[in-house]
Write a protein that holds these residues in place. Sequence first.
Motif, PDB file in Angstrom:
ATOM      1  N   ALA A  25     -34.138   3.294  34.302  1.00 51.00           N
ATOM      2  CA  ALA A  25     -35.057   3.574  33.199  1.00 51.00           C
ATOM      3  C   ALA A  25     -34.310   3.453  31.878  1.00 51.00           C
ATOM      4  O   ALA A  25     -33.080   3.476  31.839  1.00 51.00           O
ATOM      5  CB  ALA A  25     -35.664   4.967  33.342  1.00 51.00           C
ATOM      6  N   TYR A  61     -33.469   4.923  28.140  1.00 43.82           N
ATOM      7  CA  TYR A  61     -33.382   6.198  27.419  1.00 43.82           C
ATOM      8  C   TYR A  61     -32.854   5.937  26.021  1.00 43.82           C
ATOM      9  O   TYR A  61     -32.338   4.862  25.712  1.00 43.82           O
ATOM     10  CB  TYR A  61     -32.446   7.171  28.151  1.00 43.82           C
ATOM     11  CG  TYR A  61     -32.913   7.570  29.528  1.00 43.82           C
ATOM     12  CD1 TYR A  61     -33.701   8.700  29.717  1.00 43.82           C
ATOM     13  CD2 TYR A  61     -32.570   6.799  30.643  1.00 43.82           C
ATOM     14  CE1 TYR A  61     -34.128   9.078  30.978  1.00 43.82           C
ATOM     15  CE2 TYR A  61     -32.998   7.165  31.913  1.00 43.82           C
ATOM     16  CZ  TYR A  61     -33.775   8.301  32.075  1.00 43.82           C
ATOM     17  OH  TYR A  61     -34.211   8.665  33.320  1.00 43.82           O
ATOM     18  N   SER A  85     -36.285  10.094  27.265  1.00 38.07           N
ATOM     19  CA  SER A  85     -36.824   9.019  28.092  1.00 38.07           C
ATOM     20  C   SER A  85     -37.726   8.143  27.235  1.00 38.07           C
ATOM     21  O   SER A  85     -38.522   8.651  26.432  1.00 38.07           O
ATOM     22  CB  SER A  85     -37.624   9.620  29.253  1.00 38.07           C
ATOM     23  OG  SER A  85     -38.232   8.600  30.016  1.00 38.07           O
ATOM     24  N   ASN A 125     -39.062  -1.287  29.869  1.00 36.32           N
ATOM     25  CA  ASN A 125     -38.895  -0.216  30.860  1.00 36.32           C
ATOM     26  C   ASN A 125     -39.617  -0.530  32.159  1.00 36.32           C
ATOM     27  O   ASN A 125     -39.093  -0.294  33.251  1.00 36.32           O
ATOM     28  CB  ASN A 125     -39.398   1.114  30.289  1.00 36.32           C
ATOM     29  CG  ASN A 125     -39.009   2.280  31.170  1.00 36.32           C
ATOM     30  OD1 ASN A 125     -37.852   2.683  31.230  1.00 36.32           O
ATOM     31  ND2 ASN A 125     -39.985   2.827  31.890  1.00 36.32           N
TER      32      ASN A 125
END
Length: 407
Positions: free
Chosen positions: A70, A72, A81, A88
């Motif tokens: 993911a 960040y 996040s 993403n």
Amino acid sequence: MGFNGAFREMFTPQKRSSSTDGSYFGNYGGFFSLGSSSVYGMKPKTALKLSAFYNGVDQISNDIAKIPFAIYQKDGSNRLSRPDHPANILISTAPNYLMTSFVFRKTMAISYLIRGNALAKIKYNASGYPVSTDFINWDLVKDIRLKKGELLYDVRGYDKPLLASEVLHFKNFSHNGIVGVGVITYAAQQLGMALEVQQFSATNFENKGVRQGVIQTDKTIEKGKDKIIAGWKTAMGEKSPDRIVVLDDGFKFQPINITPQEAQIIEQQKFNIEDIARWLNIAPHKIKSLEQSTNNNIEQQSMDHNSDTIQPHITNFEQEYAKKLCTPSELKDGYFVRANMDVLLRTDIKSRSEAYARAVLGGWRNRNEIRELEDLNAGPEILDEYLTPVNTFTESQIDKKLKEDGK
């Protein structure tokens, strides 16, 4: 600067001396990607016939594929996040319309492990947002070259060279940081020997242990040798398990090949498994060789697998994802890609529970964060509070306690 402008910034080549121009790949395609010129002629599909090599590649690629990635952003001491980032979804769920993130990353990892390289084309929409990462078979890469300071990829099926900023290029072992070297390049001899042992065993089973040899007799045979040879071949060529050959008149069959015992097939196969584990940097127990594993050390070996085998590959993927899917301005603003390796403990409830307990009791995770890691809904607000061990105090807490006690 808008997102489209930022990506255009990525495509701006750096100014370099033209003396650095040249091919990193063209004349060395076989060396860098397919194997070596060894007498064994080892190729990826051939090497995968070895169960230990196949299983090792399968194990490592599965671990790389199942770990969630993911995007960040670091904001001071916080890590935010960023599911709203256009890239993403490409690294977490749907890299392209044909593959899931697991299938895509496993496919890339297999190429990366065997050939030393894995390549994917990044597609952008009209607004300059990345919308797809499409796998490119490494066999289609004709050349990787530097021209006027820009790294170009010549790939069959594309009308013009691809820019380095237009591709995800995961490189494993590399001599120059531009092109990876496949493990088969250096392991060709060992893998070839392992295949020969495997083939020798299969041939012996097929022939019931009887192979080349001579028929001996004390008599001198002037005529009929061809008929004797033909008769022997006919009889021994039968596939029946109860085939019988009768030798009369003093004839004896003397084999000239070594037996499986003489060749030490079992010991050689064990050595081959250990050697393949070394080439792939994977613990033998992960490829089903448990001779040196016990209940006392298997947990430690699993931890070593995560830290020594998987973590370096994951770091490699994280950095390439961030470099190619985040703009330079975003990287300056603290954007980064992180993989959650805790998933490797998902099936180990004992280790996972102990890790959670230490985190909560140590005060660096709260109970709702643990629930989130377990895909559970948040509990009462009190679970958001961090626990502090009662037998430990900070300096400020000690000073406060002393003042309350009037000391």
